[in-house]
Design a protein around this motif. Structure first.
Motif, mmCIF file in Angstrom:
data_model
loop_
_atom_site.group_PDB
_atom_site.id
_atom_site.type_symbol
_atom_site.label_atom_id
_atom_site.label_comp_id
_atom_site.label_asym_id
_atom_site.label_seq_id
_atom_site.Cartn_x
_atom_site.Cartn_y
_atom_site.Cartn_z
ATOM 1 N N THR A 1 0.834 -1.204 0.000
ATOM 2 C CA THR A 1 0.000 0.000 0.000
ATOM 3 C C THR A 1 0.868 1.252 0.000
ATOM 4 O O THR A 1 1.915 1.294 0.653
ATOM 5 N N VAL A 2 0.413 2.259 -0.722
ATOM 6 C CA VAL A 2 1.079 3.562 -0.736
ATOM 7 C C VAL A 2 0.251 4.545 0.086
ATOM 8 O O VAL A 2 -0.935 4.747 -0.181
ATOM 9 N N ILE A 3 0.880 5.139 1.108
ATOM 10 C CA ILE A 3 0.216 6.139 1.946
ATOM 11 C C ILE A 3 1.130 7.361 2.040
ATOM 12 O O ILE A 3 2.242 7.272 2.565
ATOM 13 N N ASN A 4 0.666 8.480 1.519
ATOM 14 C CA ASN A 4 1.406 9.738 1.623
ATOM 15 C C ASN A 4 0.823 10.576 2.754
ATOM 16 O O ASN A 4 -0.397 10.668 2.908
ATOM 17 N N PHE A 5 1.698 11.184 3.536
ATOM 18 C CA PHE A 5 1.276 12.002 4.668
ATOM 19 C C PHE A 5 1.599 13.469 4.400
ATOM 20 O O PHE A 5 2.675 13.792 3.880
ATOM 21 N N SER A 6 0.667 14.346 4.765
ATOM 22 C CA SER A 6 0.895 15.793 4.715
ATOM 23 C C SER A 6 0.736 16.338 6.126
ATOM 24 O O SER A 6 -0.348 16.245 6.709
ATOM 25 N N LEU A 7 1.806 16.884 6.672
ATOM 26 C CA LEU A 7 1.800 17.347 8.055
ATOM 27 C C LEU A 7 1.608 18.853 8.124
ATOM 28 O O LEU A 7 2.169 19.611 7.325
ATOM 29 N N THR A 8 0.818 19.262 9.114
ATOM 30 C CA THR A 8 0.527 20.675 9.333
ATOM 31 C C THR A 8 1.305 21.180 10.536
ATOM 32 O O THR A 8 1.416 20.481 11.550
ATOM 33 N N MET A 9 1.843 22.382 10.429
ATOM 34 C CA MET A 9 2.616 22.948 11.522
ATOM 35 C C MET A 9 1.761 23.063 12.777
ATOM 36 O O MET A 9 0.589 23.427 12.715
ATOM 37 N N SER A 10 2.352 22.719 13.921
ATOM 38 C CA SER A 10 1.617 22.682 15.184
ATOM 39 C C SER A 10 1.071 24.057 15.536
ATOM 40 O O SER A 10 1.746 25.076 15.384
ATOM 41 N N SER A 11 -0.164 24.062 16.029
ATOM 42 C CA SER A 11 -0.784 25.318 16.449
ATOM 43 C C SER A 11 -0.798 25.462 17.960
ATOM 44 O O SER A 11 -1.175 26.497 18.485
ATOM 45 N N SER A 12 -0.400 24.409 18.676
ATOM 46 C CA SER A 12 -0.389 24.475 20.140
ATOM 47 C C SER A 12 0.963 24.040 20.663
ATOM 48 O O SER A 12 1.646 23.218 20.070
ATOM 49 N N GLU A 13 1.371 24.588 21.778
ATOM 50 C CA GLU A 13 2.658 24.261 22.366
ATOM 51 C C GLU A 13 2.694 22.819 22.858
ATOM 52 O O GLU A 13 3.720 22.164 22.832
ATOM 53 N N ILE A 14 1.541 22.289 23.313
ATOM 54 C CA ILE A 14 1.516 20.928 23.834
ATOM 55 C C ILE A 14 1.872 19.939 22.736
ATOM 56 O O ILE A 14 2.681 19.038 22.919
ATOM 57 N N ALA A 15 1.271 20.123 21.557
ATOM 58 C CA ALA A 15 1.570 19.214 20.452
ATOM 59 C C ALA A 15 3.029 19.296 20.063
ATOM 60 O O ALA A 15 3.675 18.300 19.779
ATOM 61 N N ALA A 16 3.579 20.512 20.084
ATOM 62 C CA ALA A 16 4.977 20.676 19.696
ATOM 63 C C ALA A 16 5.897 19.958 20.665
ATOM 64 O O ALA A 16 6.861 19.318 20.272
ATOM 65 N N VAL A 17 5.581 20.031 21.958
ATOM 66 C CA VAL A 17 6.415 19.361 22.952
ATOM 67 C C VAL A 17 6.361 17.852 22.780
ATOM 68 O O VAL A 17 7.360 17.159 22.873
ATOM 69 N N THR A 18 5.173 17.324 22.470
ATOM 70 C CA THR A 18 5.033 15.881 22.288
ATOM 71 C C THR A 18 5.884 15.385 21.128
ATOM 72 O O THR A 18 6.606 14.398 21.239
ATOM 73 N N VAL A 19 5.841 16.090 20.020
ATOM 74 C CA VAL A 19 6.626 15.687 18.862
ATOM 75 C C VAL A 19 8.111 15.808 19.152
ATOM 76 O O VAL A 19 8.913 14.981 18.755
ATOM 77 N N THR A 20 8.502 16.846 19.883
ATOM 78 C CA THR A 20 9.910 17.032 20.223
ATOM 79 C C THR A 20 10.438 15.851 21.020
ATOM 80 O O THR A 20 11.514 15.327 20.761
ATOM 81 N N ALA A 21 9.685 15.391 22.004
ATOM 82 C CA ALA A 21 10.120 14.254 22.808
ATOM 83 C C ALA A 21 10.282 13.017 21.945
ATOM 84 O O ALA A 21 11.233 12.253 22.088
#
Length: 611
Positions: free
Chosen positions: A102-122
């Motif tokens: 299967t082919v699955i392409n992902f398009s990621l959107t820049m985080s709008s909240s600090e909580i999400a950014a911290v989670t991805v950083t970890a």
């Protein structure tokens, strides 16, 4: 003896790989694996994302994207929840029932909240703990552009100088010394093309325009087999690809320079471009002061210094499997002075002379890369690149005397020119056997054309008669051929033990002499805990071109020269050991120690002649 050591090393790697495949592999007859593959892109611009994390939630089987945003993830049939994440972006999830590849392409959107950014950083930091790669630092572009270093101008190399294991040269310059190496032992790559002179403004600024940069990675040790040609470090810089969705741009006016950047789609979601440029205006700012100085003077003087550079890139998507890129860089520095003097001979109308003196110094790079990405299968990714790189500098001094009545003229002219020119081709492959086993391999060829120094003298006296002189000294051209092959195997030997082992073979031919260098590389990682790992690496590097320099300051008059028939190429051996762990507050701590030796180093005496 060297051949025996090389064969022994190759045998050990082969044995380890076979044992690991038996320990971790699952036979095709027992379970049919399904491959999920695709690309991870920025939803806002369409640019492909490097080192994005893609994993399946239940099994926590994962991988990362390569330099072109591609990933390949073999999974078991059935229900799967696949997640893609990247530092500073919201994670994207796809729930699928896997029955075939299967082919699955992902398009990621820049985080709008600090909580999400911290989670991805970890998550990103934990991926570094688990990786076999050590002595490598990712430099976030969005961070360093906010760090003005000199005259309010952000600079890539100034930020690199602040990193551990890196020392700067003369105060204010951009030269770097990595783990005891010299300034010519650092390989600067711009979209995979070597940059021979990375400095503007006599070393106070680099040639890398932050507005055109997409990613920066610094390797100080534990070098993967795909890198070579220098002893101490690799600085891998990738340019932006251009926004496929919409047009955007900016114009900035600074204290010493102005710059612009423009990007957008040529054909939406298929063809895009990005172009950025900058120019300093020291010469313009200095003109009022020079004009004031010239008031009341018999001789009139002018002069100045400026540099400019231009980055441009176009990419076109033929299909989801095929994409073509064309990127170029052109930059140049210029310093000059001119003086004109007309003596006032009162009472003697027959003599009217004019004296002119001028001095010019110029240097610059020209770089072009034509790259084709092609997805051969959902497990095999290929990248073919044609490259061109040129660096040259010239010094010009001219003095003239002209009798204005008769127009008779005498000229003294001096010019010194030197440079290096490369034309190359390279093919690289990424092969994903399983989530625990991937292979990179490739080959390349580079033709080097050196002009170590051409001096031109010209003397033409139209005042004193027909006597004259026109000669060229040192017009020696050196040609060299370089072939490379490499392979690296990234494999999990045991649940907590992972290895990246590889070898690089280099053949350099110059002056009817060939040098063959076998360069083994190996990195091991032991995962002692979820947030703690220990790493060990060994790498051998060879360098076939070196810099003839005469001062601690990186001047444009320094010469790039190849090894000769008299001297073998310099070689370095580096062993590094370290640990990495996470501490409360989502902070990553790395500690490393290294031992490094360098052999066959060449040091030139003042006034020495290349031959």
């Amino acid at each position: 003896m060297r051949r025996l050591l090389s064969l022994a090393f190759a045998a050990i790697l082969l044995s380890l790989s076979l044992q690991a495949q038996r320990a971790t592999g699952v036979s095709a007859a027992a379970t049919a694996r399904i491959t999920v593959s695709g690309f991870v892109t920025d939803a806002g611009s369409g640019e492909r994302m490097i080192d994005a994390t893609v994993y399946e939630r239940a099994s926590f089987t994962g991988t990362t994207t390569n330099n072109y945003g591609f990933y390949s993830l073999p999974l078991n049939p059935g229900k799967a929840e696949i997640i893609a994440s990247y530092l500073g972006y919201d994670a994207d999830t796809a729930e699928v029932w896997l029955t075939r590849d299967t082919v699955i392409n992902f398009s990621l959107t820049m985080s709008s909240s600090e909580i999400a950014a911290v989670t991805v950083t970890a998550s990103g930091r934990r991926a570094k703990i688990e990786s076999t790669q050590m002595s490598m630092i990712d430099i976030p572009v969005d961070k360093f552009i906010k760090l003005p270093v000199i005259f309010g101008e952000a600079d890539v190399l100034k930020v690199i100088q602040l990193l551990p294991g890196v020392q700067s040269g003369t105060e204010g310059s951009t030269g770097i010394y990595v783990r005891g190496g010299g300034p010519d032992q650092n390989l600067f790559l711009l979209d995979g093309v070597p940059v021979y002179n990375a400095n503007h403004l006599f070393g106070f600024m680099s040639v890398f325009n932050p507005d055109a940069v997409k990613s920066v990675q610094l390797y100080k040790g534990g070098f993967p087999a795909r890198f070579g040609e220098r002893l101490s470090s690799v600085v891998d810089i990738r340019m932006k690809e251009g926004n496929e969705k919409e047009f955007s741009g900016n114009v900035a006016v600074g204290l010493i320079s102005s710059k612009f950047s423009l990007e957008g789609p040529i054909i939406k979601d298929r063809t895009s471009f990005v172009i950025s440029g900058r120019r300093t205006y020291y010469d313009i700012l200095a003109r009022p002061f020079i004009m004031r100085y010239n008031q009341g003077q018999e001789d009139k003087t002018t002069g100045g210094y400026y540099f400019y550079d231009l980055n441009a890139k176009v990419n076109h998507k033929f299909s989801e499997k095929s994409r073509l890129y064309l990127s170029s860089y052109f930059g140049r520095d210029r310093a000059y002075t001119r003086n004109t003097y007309r003596p006032n001979y009162e009472g003697d109308d027959d003599i009217r002379m004019e004296y002119k003196d001028s001095y010019g110094l110029g240097w610059g790079n020209m770089i072009t890369a034509l790259r084709w990405n092609y997805l051969i299968t959902n497990k095999l990714f290929s990248n073919t690149t044609l490259t061109y790189s040129k660096y040259d500098f010239d010094v010009t001094i001219e003095s003239s005397v002209e009798e204005l009545n008769s127009k008779a003229r005498a000229v003294d002219y001096f010019k010194y020119f030197s440079g290096i020119e490369d034309v190359g081709a390279r093919t690289d492959f990424d092969y994903y056997l399983s989530p625990k086993h991937s292979v990179k391999f490739g080959t390349g060829y580079t033709f080097h054309y050196f002009k170590p120094g051409v001096t031109t003298f010209r003397f033409d006296s139209g005042i004193m008669g027909d006597t004259g002189l026109d000669t060229v000294i040192g017009d020696m051209k050196v040609r060299a051929n370089e072939f490379i092959m490499y392979a690296e195997d990234n494999i999990e030997l045991a649940p907590k033990l992972k290895m990246n082992a590889g070898v690089r073979l280099s053949l350099f031919n110059v002056q009817d002499t060939s040098y063959f260098v076998f360069q083994p590389r190996i990195s091991l990682r032991y995962l002692a805990g979820e947030d703690l790992s220990f790493k060990l690496s060994y790498s051998k590097m060879a360098q076939f071109v070196h810099l003839l320099t005469t001062s601690a300051i990186s001047l444009p008059t320094d010469l790039w020269l190849p090894v000769t028939r008299r001297y073998e190429p310099p070689v370095s051996h580096q062993v590094a050991a370290g640990t990495g762990f996470l501490i409360p507050g989502n902070l990553e701590v790395t500690l490393e120690a290294f031992y490094k030796t360098m052999d066959n180093l060449i040091e030139y005496k003042e006034g020495a002649f290349f031959g």
